[in-house]
Design a protein around this motif. Structure first.
Motif, PDB file in Angstrom:
ATOM      1  N   MET A 215      29.805 -18.363 -18.051  1.00  0.00           N
ATOM      2  CA  MET A 215      29.757 -18.264 -19.511  1.00  0.00           C
ATOM      3  C   MET A 215      30.869 -19.087 -20.145  1.00  0.00           C
ATOM      4  SD  MET A 215      29.698 -14.757 -21.747  1.00  0.00           S
ATOM      5  CE  MET A 215      29.608 -14.778 -23.539  1.00  0.00           C
ATOM      6  N   ALA A 216      32.078 -19.013 -19.581  1.00  0.00           N
ATOM      7  CA  ALA A 216      33.209 -19.772 -20.114  1.00  0.00           C
ATOM      8  C   ALA A 216      32.985 -21.273 -19.964  1.00  0.00           C
ATOM      9  CB  ALA A 216      34.493 -19.351 -19.403  1.00  0.00           C
ATOM     10  N   VAL A 217      32.488 -21.683 -18.791  1.00  0.00           N
ATOM     11  CA  VAL A 217      32.220 -23.104 -18.559  1.00  0.00           C
ATOM     12  C   VAL A 217      31.147 -23.606 -19.529  1.00  0.00           C
ATOM     13  CG1 VAL A 217      31.297 -24.777 -16.912  1.00  0.00           C
ATOM     14  CG2 VAL A 217      32.940 -23.057 -16.154  1.00  0.00           C
ATOM     15  N   GLY A 218      30.140 -22.775 -19.781  1.00  0.00           N
ATOM     16  CA  GLY A 218      29.083 -23.156 -20.708  1.00  0.00           C
ATOM     17  C   GLY A 218      29.595 -23.358 -22.125  1.00  0.00           C
ATOM     18  N   ILE A 219      30.472 -22.478 -22.582  1.00  0.00           N
ATOM     19  CA  ILE A 219      31.034 -22.600 -23.931  1.00  0.00           C
ATOM     20  C   ILE A 219      31.888 -23.856 -24.036  1.00  0.00           C
ATOM     21  CG2 ILE A 219      32.642 -21.564 -25.577  1.00  0.00           C
ATOM     22  CD1 ILE A 219      31.647 -18.816 -24.624  1.00  0.00           C
ATOM     23  N   VAL A 220      32.712 -24.109 -23.009  1.00  0.00           N
ATOM     24  CA  VAL A 220      33.548 -25.317 -23.008  1.00  0.00           C
ATOM     25  C   VAL A 220      32.675 -26.567 -22.995  1.00  0.00           C
ATOM     26  CG1 VAL A 220      35.221 -26.654 -21.677  1.00  0.00           C
ATOM     27  CG2 VAL A 220      35.528 -24.189 -21.936  1.00  0.00           C
TER      28      VAL A 220
ATOM     29  N   PHE B 191      30.542 -31.313 -25.674  1.00  0.00           N
ATOM     30  CA  PHE B 191      29.414 -32.142 -26.106  1.00  0.00           C
ATOM     31  C   PHE B 191      29.455 -32.360 -27.619  1.00  0.00           C
ATOM     32  CE2 PHE B 191      25.224 -32.192 -28.100  1.00  0.00           C
ATOM     33  CZ  PHE B 191      24.706 -33.366 -27.578  1.00  0.00           C
ATOM     34  N   LEU B 192      29.723 -31.294 -28.373  1.00  0.00           N
ATOM     35  CA  LEU B 192      29.781 -31.429 -29.825  1.00  0.00           C
ATOM     36  C   LEU B 192      30.905 -32.384 -30.235  1.00  0.00           C
ATOM     37  CD1 LEU B 192      29.276 -27.707 -30.972  1.00  0.00           C
ATOM     38  CD2 LEU B 192      27.562 -29.516 -30.771  1.00  0.00           C
ATOM     39  N   LEU B 193      32.061 -32.257 -29.577  1.00  0.00           N
ATOM     40  CA  LEU B 193      33.194 -33.128 -29.895  1.00  0.00           C
ATOM     41  C   LEU B 193      32.849 -34.581 -29.597  1.00  0.00           C
ATOM     42  CD1 LEU B 193      36.142 -33.224 -30.811  1.00  0.00           C
ATOM     43  CD2 LEU B 193      36.822 -32.933 -28.423  1.00  0.00           C
ATOM     44  N   PHE B 194      32.222 -34.826 -28.442  1.00  0.00           N
ATOM     45  CA  PHE B 194      31.831 -36.191 -28.084  1.00  0.00           C
ATOM     46  C   PHE B 194      30.834 -36.755 -29.088  1.00  0.00           C
ATOM     47  CE2 PHE B 194      28.367 -38.672 -26.170  1.00  0.00           C
ATOM     48  CZ  PHE B 194      29.056 -39.827 -25.815  1.00  0.00           C
ATOM     49  N   THR B 195      29.852 -35.957 -29.481  1.00  0.00           N
ATOM     50  CA  THR B 195      28.816 -36.441 -30.390  1.00  0.00           C
ATOM     51  C   THR B 195      29.389 -36.738 -31.768  1.00  0.00           C
ATOM     52  OG1 THR B 195      27.182 -35.102 -29.197  1.00  0.00           O
ATOM     53  CG2 THR B 195      26.526 -35.963 -31.334  1.00  0.00           C
ATOM     54  N   MET B 196      30.284 -35.884 -32.244  1.00  0.00           N
ATOM     55  CA  MET B 196      30.891 -36.141 -33.555  1.00  0.00           C
ATOM     56  C   MET B 196      31.763 -37.393 -33.526  1.00  0.00           C
ATOM     57  SD  MET B 196      31.652 -32.371 -35.203  1.00  0.00           S
ATOM     58  CE  MET B 196      32.266 -31.574 -33.720  1.00  0.00           C
TER      59      MET B 196
ATOM     60  N   ASN C 169      34.694 -37.885 -39.377  1.00  0.00           N
ATOM     61  CA  ASN C 169      36.146 -38.001 -39.489  1.00  0.00           C
ATOM     62  C   ASN C 169      36.831 -36.745 -38.959  1.00  0.00           C
ATOM     63  OD1 ASN C 169      35.832 -36.113 -41.522  1.00  0.00           O
ATOM     64  ND2 ASN C 169      36.499 -37.453 -43.181  1.00  0.00           N
ATOM     65  N   GLU C 170      38.146 -36.778 -38.885  1.00  0.00           N
ATOM     66  CA  GLU C 170      38.904 -35.675 -38.285  1.00  0.00           C
ATOM     67  C   GLU C 170      38.691 -34.373 -39.045  1.00  0.00           C
ATOM     68  OE1 GLU C 170      43.556 -34.551 -37.136  1.00  0.00           O
ATOM     69  OE2 GLU C 170      43.025 -36.573 -37.805  1.00  0.00           O
ATOM     70  N   ASP C 171      38.616 -34.459 -40.365  1.00  0.00           N
ATOM     71  CA  ASP C 171      38.443 -33.249 -41.165  1.00  0.00           C
ATOM     72  C   ASP C 171      37.090 -32.589 -40.879  1.00  0.00           C
ATOM     73  OD1 ASP C 171      39.761 -31.676 -43.352  1.00  0.00           O
ATOM     74  OD2 ASP C 171      37.840 -32.070 -44.333  1.00  0.00           O
ATOM     75  N   ALA C 172      36.037 -33.387 -40.827  1.00  0.00           N
ATOM     76  CA  ALA C 172      34.705 -32.838 -40.548  1.00  0.00           C
ATOM     77  C   ALA C 172      34.652 -32.254 -39.148  1.00  0.00           C
ATOM     78  CB  ALA C 172      33.648 -33.929 -40.706  1.00  0.00           C
ATOM     79  N   THR C 173      35.228 -32.958 -38.178  1.00  0.00           N
ATOM     80  CA  THR C 173      35.224 -32.478 -36.790  1.00  0.00           C
ATOM     81  C   THR C 173      35.969 -31.161 -36.668  1.00  0.00           C
ATOM     82  OG1 THR C 173      35.122 -34.756 -35.961  1.00  0.00           O
ATOM     83  CG2 THR C 173      35.862 -33.053 -34.426  1.00  0.00           C
ATOM     84  N   ASP C 174      37.161 -31.093 -37.267  1.00  0.00           N
ATOM     85  CA  ASP C 174      37.973 -29.874 -37.178  1.00  0.00           C
ATOM     86  C   ASP C 174      37.265 -28.682 -37.807  1.00  0.00           C
ATOM     87  OD1 ASP C 174      39.946 -31.282 -35.913  1.00  0.00           O
ATOM     88  OD2 ASP C 174      41.237 -31.494 -37.686  1.00  0.00           O
ATOM     89  N   LYS C 175      36.677 -28.873 -38.986  1.00  0.00           N
ATOM     90  CA  LYS C 175      36.054 -27.747 -39.693  1.00  0.00           C
ATOM     91  C   LYS C 175      34.821 -27.240 -38.934  1.00  0.00           C
ATOM     92  CE  LYS C 175      39.150 -28.132 -42.830  1.00  0.00           C
ATOM     93  NZ  LYS C 175      38.982 -28.956 -44.022  1.00  0.00           N
ATOM     94  N   ILE C 176      34.016 -28.160 -38.429  1.00  0.00           N
ATOM     95  CA  ILE C 176      32.819 -27.748 -37.698  1.00  0.00           C
ATOM     96  C   ILE C 176      33.192 -27.014 -36.413  1.00  0.00           C
ATOM     97  CG2 ILE C 176      30.817 -28.607 -36.407  1.00  0.00           C
ATOM     98  CD1 ILE C 176      30.548 -30.791 -38.548  1.00  0.00           C
ATOM     99  N   LEU C 177      34.191 -27.528 -35.694  1.00  0.00           N
ATOM    100  CA  LEU C 177      34.598 -26.883 -34.442  1.00  0.00           C
ATOM    101  C   LEU C 177      35.240 -25.522 -34.693  1.00  0.00           C
ATOM    102  CD1 LEU C 177      36.053 -29.836 -32.335  1.00  0.00           C
ATOM    103  CD2 LEU C 177      33.835 -28.712 -32.104  1.00  0.00           C
ATOM    104  N   LEU C 178      36.108 -25.424 -35.701  1.00  0.00           N
ATOM    105  CA  LEU C 178      36.784 -24.158 -35.977  1.00  0.00           C
ATOM    106  C   LEU C 178      35.791 -23.075 -36.397  1.00  0.00           C
ATOM    107  CD1 LEU C 178      40.019 -25.344 -37.833  1.00  0.00           C
ATOM    108  CD2 LEU C 178      39.877 -24.266 -35.577  1.00  0.00           C
ATOM    109  N   ILE C 179      34.891 -23.430 -37.306  1.00  0.00           N
ATOM    110  CA  ILE C 179      33.889 -22.448 -37.732  1.00  0.00           C
ATOM    111  C   ILE C 179      32.929 -22.155 -36.581  1.00  0.00           C
ATOM    112  CG2 ILE C 179      32.053 -21.952 -39.397  1.00  0.00           C
ATOM    113  CD1 ILE C 179      33.514 -23.718 -41.399  1.00  0.00           C
ATOM    114  N   GLY C 180      32.684 -23.169 -35.742  1.00  0.00           N
ATOM    115  CA  GLY C 180      31.844 -22.958 -34.568  1.00  0.00           C
ATOM    116  C   GLY C 180      32.466 -21.981 -33.585  1.00  0.00           C
ATOM    117  N   ILE C 181      33.784 -22.056 -33.410  1.00  0.00           N
ATOM    118  CA  ILE C 181      34.475 -21.115 -32.525  1.00  0.00           C
ATOM    119  C   ILE C 181      34.350 -19.695 -33.066  1.00  0.00           C
ATOM    120  CG2 ILE C 181      36.755 -20.399 -31.688  1.00  0.00           C
ATOM    121  CD1 ILE C 181      37.451 -23.404 -31.530  1.00  0.00           C
TER     122      ILE C 181
ATOM    123  N   PRO D  32      21.874 -27.739 -31.624  1.00  0.00           N
ATOM    124  CA  PRO D  32      21.052 -26.999 -30.649  1.00  0.00           C
ATOM    125  C   PRO D  32      21.118 -27.565 -29.234  1.00  0.00           C
ATOM    126  CG  PRO D  32      19.662 -28.248 -32.159  1.00  0.00           C
ATOM    127  CD  PRO D  32      21.039 -28.259 -32.728  1.00  0.00           C
ATOM    128  N   ILE D  33      21.486 -28.828 -29.080  1.00  0.00           N
ATOM    129  CA  ILE D  33      21.658 -29.382 -27.738  1.00  0.00           C
ATOM    130  C   ILE D  33      22.829 -28.675 -27.067  1.00  0.00           C
ATOM    131  CG2 ILE D  33      22.030 -31.462 -26.370  1.00  0.00           C
ATOM    132  CD1 ILE D  33      20.998 -33.084 -28.769  1.00  0.00           C
TER     133      ILE D  33
END
Length: 297
Positions: A24-29, A34-39, A45-57, A142-143
């Motif tokens: 489960m932990a490996v899957g979340i990481v 993948f999301l970080l690579f795709t963004m 930009n850094e602001d969009a990446t940070d906000k999406i990842l933080l809210i995603g967490i 969803p990927i």
């Protein structure tokens, strides 16, 4: 298969590390990687990446809680049927409950931030300086979910849960039921392979053809698959809903929402997309066509 702890942290018997938890932990990481690579590839930009990842967490954490809560409600309803004095306990997990909780909480926090907090705050970090919005991320989110879910199902295989009916002649069977050597249909592996294939198809569509309807593809495809798979599942997942297994009921809802998403994307979300990769390309082309400044004599 191996529901017992693989080892204990600091030798403490109350701090066991399980194969299910590791998967489960490996899957979340893997999902967030993948999301970080795709963004990065799509020039968020850094602001969009940070906000999406933080809210995603946050959405992931709440989704895990929702997965436990949904299953606990099913268990409680089952217990009440035979014992009116049954007590409610938080135990077990169900993926669809986690998906509902995770997606709902993400959307709630995201819209609260974009439309309520960001326009009113003076804190620089909380201001909205994103060059991409959620509508730009939805085609590939969803990927990541499918990747994380595939690892989770592999964890179920090792944990001995989510197993299928007893194997019969002509059916491949494995002893993947916790506490039993009986051969059962390894529905965990069937679902894992399906999710890997689904993630691969969605990734191909997105990166090759810039396909923006993957959330609909995911919801409809997984909903249909999970509805069918429930006929081969043998572990008790809670009280029936309208004569259906709980997961079958929610699978129907997923298919309906997935179909609705195609229309939502076409008529609404497509107009909200900012296409940061095109912005970057246009900026570079504009810079290359600007006349050079005259040099000083």
């Amino acid at each position: 298969m191996h529901p017992q702890p693989l080892f204990y942290l600091f030798g403490n018997k109350d701090m066991g590390v399980y194969a299910y938890g590791i998967c489960m932990a490996v899957g979340i990481v893997a999902c967030f990687a993948f999301l970080l690579f795709t963004m990065w590839k799509k020039k968020f930009n850094e602001d969009a990446t940070d906000k999406i990842l933080l809210i995603g967490i946050f959405g992931t954490a709440f989704g895990i809680f929702a997965a436990v809560l949904f299953q606990s409600v099913y268990n409680f309803a089952d217990a009440l049927a035979t014992n009116p004095k049954a007590e409610f306990k938080l135990e077990g997990m169900t993926f669809i409950g986690g998906l509902i909780g995770g997606v709902s909480s993400f959307l709630l926090v995201w819209n609260g931030y974009v439309y309520l907090l960001a326009p009113r705050t003076k804190v620089k970090f909380l201001q909205n300086n994103m060059n991409a919005g959620l509508s730009d991320a939805l085609p590939f989110i969803p990927i990541g979910i499918a990747i994380a879910h595939a690892f989770g199902r592999f964890g179920c295989f090792w944990g001995g849960c989510c197993y299928g009916v007893e194997a019969t002649d002509g059916v491949w069977g494995l002893p993947c039921k916790a506490g039993s050597s009986t051969l059962v249909v390894p529905t965990q592996l069937y679902e894992m392979f399906f999710l890997i294939a689904l993630a691969a198809v969605m990734a191909f569509l997105y990166f090759k053809y810039d396909f923006h309807y993957n959330f609909g593809v995911y919801a409809v495809s997984y909903g249909i698959w999970r509805f069918i798979l429930e006929f081969f599942r043998a572990d008790d997942r809670g009280a029936l809903i309208l004569g259906l297994q709980p997961s079958q009921f929610w699978s129907i809802i997923m298919v309906i929402l997935g179909i609705g998403y195609f229309f939502l994307q076409y008529y609404v979300l497509s107009k909200l997309m900012k296409h940061p990769e095109l912005q970057t390309k246009d900026n570079k082309e504009a810079e290359s066509t600007e006349p050079a400044a005259p040099s000083e004599a």
